[in-house]
Design a protein around this motif. Sequence first.
Motif, PDB file in Angstrom:
ATOM      1  N   THR A 170     109.593  18.316 -18.665  1.00 29.17           N
ATOM      2  CA  THR A 170     108.346  17.541 -18.647  1.00 29.17           C
ATOM      3  C   THR A 170     107.475  18.129 -17.538  1.00 29.17           C
ATOM      4  OG1 THR A 170     109.497  15.545 -19.372  1.00 29.17           O
ATOM      5  CG2 THR A 170     107.332  15.261 -18.344  1.00 29.17           C
ATOM      6  N   LYS A 171     106.235  18.484 -17.890  1.00 26.74           N
ATOM      7  CA  LYS A 171     105.375  19.178 -16.927  1.00 26.74           C
ATOM      8  C   LYS A 171     104.430  18.195 -16.229  1.00 26.74           C
ATOM      9  CE  LYS A 171     106.638  22.594 -19.857  1.00 26.74           C
ATOM     10  NZ  LYS A 171     107.271  22.412 -21.178  1.00 26.74           N
ATOM     11  N   PHE A 172     104.378  18.291 -14.918  1.00 28.92           N
ATOM     12  CA  PHE A 172     103.426  17.530 -14.110  1.00 28.92           C
ATOM     13  C   PHE A 172     102.527  18.527 -13.380  1.00 28.92           C
ATOM     14  CE2 PHE A 172     107.264  14.993 -14.446  1.00 28.92           C
ATOM     15  CZ  PHE A 172     106.779  13.751 -14.826  1.00 28.92           C
ATOM     16  N   LYS A 173     101.271  18.197 -13.233  1.00 30.92           N
ATOM     17  CA  LYS A 173     100.328  19.098 -12.588  1.00 30.92           C
ATOM     18  C   LYS A 173      99.908  18.561 -11.229  1.00 30.92           C
ATOM     19  CE  LYS A 173      98.258  21.015 -16.794  1.00 30.92           C
ATOM     20  NZ  LYS A 173      96.987  21.193 -17.553  1.00 30.92           N
ATOM     21  N   LEU A 174      99.952  19.447 -10.235  1.00 28.64           N
ATOM     22  CA  LEU A 174      99.378  19.148  -8.923  1.00 28.64           C
ATOM     23  C   LEU A 174      97.970  19.747  -8.936  1.00 28.64           C
ATOM     24  CD1 LEU A 174     102.425  20.055  -6.658  1.00 28.64           C
ATOM     25  CD2 LEU A 174     101.734  17.792  -7.438  1.00 28.64           C
ATOM     26  N   THR A 175      96.974  18.920  -8.729  1.00 27.52           N
ATOM     27  CA  THR A 175      95.589  19.375  -8.884  1.00 27.52           C
ATOM     28  C   THR A 175      94.822  19.458  -7.570  1.00 27.52           C
ATOM     29  OG1 THR A 175      94.899  17.090  -9.303  1.00 27.52           O
ATOM     30  CG2 THR A 175      95.448  18.445 -11.218  1.00 27.52           C
ATOM     31  N   LYS A 176      95.400  18.991  -6.481  1.00 20.68           N
ATOM     32  CA  LYS A 176      94.700  18.975  -5.196  1.00 20.68           C
ATOM     33  C   LYS A 176      95.240  20.086  -4.303  1.00 20.68           C
ATOM     34  CE  LYS A 176      93.507  15.915  -1.322  1.00 20.68           C
ATOM     35  NZ  LYS A 176      93.696  14.572  -0.726  1.00 20.68           N
ATOM     36  N   ASN A 177      94.355  20.942  -3.830  1.00 27.47           N
ATOM     37  CA  ASN A 177      94.725  22.015  -2.906  1.00 27.47           C
ATOM     38  C   ASN A 177      94.866  21.429  -1.502  1.00 27.47           C
ATOM     39  OD1 ASN A 177      94.801  24.224  -1.149  1.00 27.47           O
ATOM     40  ND2 ASN A 177      93.511  25.474  -2.476  1.00 27.47           N
ATOM     41  N   VAL A 178      96.104  21.317  -1.029  1.00 28.46           N
ATOM     42  CA  VAL A 178      96.336  20.729   0.297  1.00 28.46           C
ATOM     43  C   VAL A 178      96.526  21.807   1.361  1.00 28.46           C
ATOM     44  CG1 VAL A 178      97.304  18.582  -0.578  1.00 28.46           C
ATOM     45  CG2 VAL A 178      98.815  20.520  -0.155  1.00 28.46           C
ATOM     46  N   ARG A 179      96.516  23.080   0.962  1.00 26.05           N
ATOM     47  CA  ARG A 179      96.594  24.163   1.952  1.00 26.05           C
ATOM     48  C   ARG A 179      95.219  24.396   2.570  1.00 26.05           C
ATOM     49  NH1 ARG A 179      99.281  27.842  -0.646  1.00 26.05           N
ATOM     50  NH2 ARG A 179     101.141  27.941   0.643  1.00 26.05           N
ATOM     51  N   ALA A 180      94.198  24.467   1.720  1.00 28.16           N
ATOM     52  CA  ALA A 180      92.841  24.682   2.230  1.00 28.16           C
ATOM     53  C   ALA A 180      92.351  23.443   2.965  1.00 28.16           C
ATOM     54  CB  ALA A 180      91.905  25.027   1.073  1.00 28.16           C
ATOM     55  N   LEU A 181      91.445  23.638   3.909  1.00 25.34           N
ATOM     56  CA  LEU A 181      90.880  22.522   4.670  1.00 25.34           C
ATOM     57  C   LEU A 181      90.083  21.598   3.751  1.00 25.34           C
ATOM     58  CD1 LEU A 181      89.671  24.511   7.815  1.00 25.34           C
ATOM     59  CD2 LEU A 181      91.716  23.084   7.618  1.00 25.34           C
ATOM     60  N   GLU A 233      84.070  24.784  -1.911  1.00 25.66           N
ATOM     61  CA  GLU A 233      83.624  26.032  -2.547  1.00 25.66           C
ATOM     62  C   GLU A 233      84.748  27.064  -2.558  1.00 25.66           C
ATOM     63  OE1 GLU A 233      80.456  29.640  -1.712  1.00 25.66           O
ATOM     64  OE2 GLU A 233      80.009  27.647  -0.886  1.00 25.66           O
ATOM     65  N   PHE A 234      85.484  27.147  -1.445  1.00 24.85           N
ATOM     66  CA  PHE A 234      86.604  28.087  -1.345  1.00 24.85           C
ATOM     67  C   PHE A 234      87.712  27.715  -2.325  1.00 24.85           C
ATOM     68  CE2 PHE A 234      90.450  29.561   1.190  1.00 24.85           C
ATOM     69  CZ  PHE A 234      90.291  30.900   0.858  1.00 24.85           C
ATOM     70  N   LYS A 235      87.985  26.431  -2.459  1.00 27.57           N
ATOM     71  CA  LYS A 235      89.011  25.974  -3.404  1.00 27.57           C
ATOM     72  C   LYS A 235      88.660  26.377  -4.837  1.00 27.57           C
ATOM     73  CE  LYS A 235      90.172  21.915  -0.575  1.00 27.57           C
ATOM     74  NZ  LYS A 235      90.109  20.446  -0.491  1.00 27.57           N
ATOM     75  N   GLN A 236      87.406  26.198  -5.215  1.00 29.60           N
ATOM     76  CA  GLN A 236      86.965  26.566  -6.556  1.00 29.60           C
ATOM     77  C   GLN A 236      87.035  28.075  -6.758  1.00 29.60           C
ATOM     78  OE1 GLN A 236      86.424  24.530  -9.040  1.00 29.60           O
ATOM     79  NE2 GLN A 236      85.993  26.249 -10.419  1.00 29.60           N
ATOM     80  N   PHE A 237      86.675  28.821  -5.720  1.00 30.94           N
ATOM     81  CA  PHE A 237      86.769  30.286  -5.759  1.00 30.94           C
ATOM     82  C   PHE A 237      88.206  30.725  -6.041  1.00 30.94           C
ATOM     83  CE2 PHE A 237      87.879  33.928  -2.924  1.00 30.94           C
ATOM     84  CZ  PHE A 237      87.263  34.939  -3.636  1.00 30.94           C
TER      85      PHE A 237
END
Length: 343
Positions: A65-76, A81-85
């Motif tokens: 069963t696949k779950f998606k993590l959608t929030k970038n917690v490494r970037a500030l 803009e950097f996350k989208q890049f």
Amino acid sequence: MAPKRALEVVDSKLREIMGTNIPGGAKIILCGGDFRQCAPIIENGTTEEIIGISVCCSPLWNHFTKFKLTKNVRALPNENEFKQFLVEVGEGTYGENPKEIEIPQECMSKGDIIDEIFGDVMENYDPATVMKRAILATWNEDVDGLNEQVVDLLDEETEVTYHAQDVYHYGDEILQSVGEIHQNYKTRNIKGLPSFNLRVRKNSIVMLIRNLSIEDGLCNGTRLVVTKLLKHNLVVKKINIDSTLSEEILIPRISLTAKHGVVDVTRHQFPVKLGFCMTINKSQGQTMDKVGVVLNHECFSHGQLYVAFSRVRSKEGLKVVTAEDKSTTANIVYKKLLELSKK
């Protein structure tokens, strides 16, 4: 990066232990990963071969069963803009030509990449700060050269060079470790082995290249700071989560074997390499405050550019050097692999 065979071996063993034919031996198996990152490695493998050994091509994949993590917690938090890049680079959709992307001008190096990443921290040396910085490259040859340059910034009076002992095997025959063959091999950096001449200074950052004690966190890829240089041991410390240093750890010499062409080389040396700079593949899992990416040789495999750029927490902390000062670089993304992973 795990090949599907690794997952299937675990599955087979669990079924055997539990005496059942239910996938995973009726046990819950939790896996984590990002298929935008580097794929499994097959030496000289084709795109289809690399995709074919990925876990998403295993019959077991359909049982997950696949779950998606959608929030970038490494970037500030404010680096939207950097996350989208990063997402667009990883998906292979960035820019007008996703296969040859334009590097943002603010991320281009202004000249000396070593000075940009390490220059302001070498005088008032704080291992915890230095450990949060690194230079990444695609080729081991580039990494080794950069590491030697960074070591030269440390106190020269503390330098020690540790010479290895080699034994060469050709089939069942042991070749003499003297003469022309010895001179040939000791000057080379052989993949999977530490340097024959390991040049280290106090406060050097080194990286383990073997698992020494998983329980103590001394695993392949762990970075450590050298505090003492003894005749038969390296004394190192780990950086704890709160940026304090751990207790002293002794790293002994051990015998490591790797194949180089038709010859098996057994090298008795400390299982470490200098860790100021590392290959992009080796950097997976690391989080840095400042990262330099040296692309004298462009990325050649799926996800490498995404991994390199996503090690850092902000666009401001990313500096890129390209061959011949180009403003573009290759971005290789296997779209089929990403599609299969989503099924």
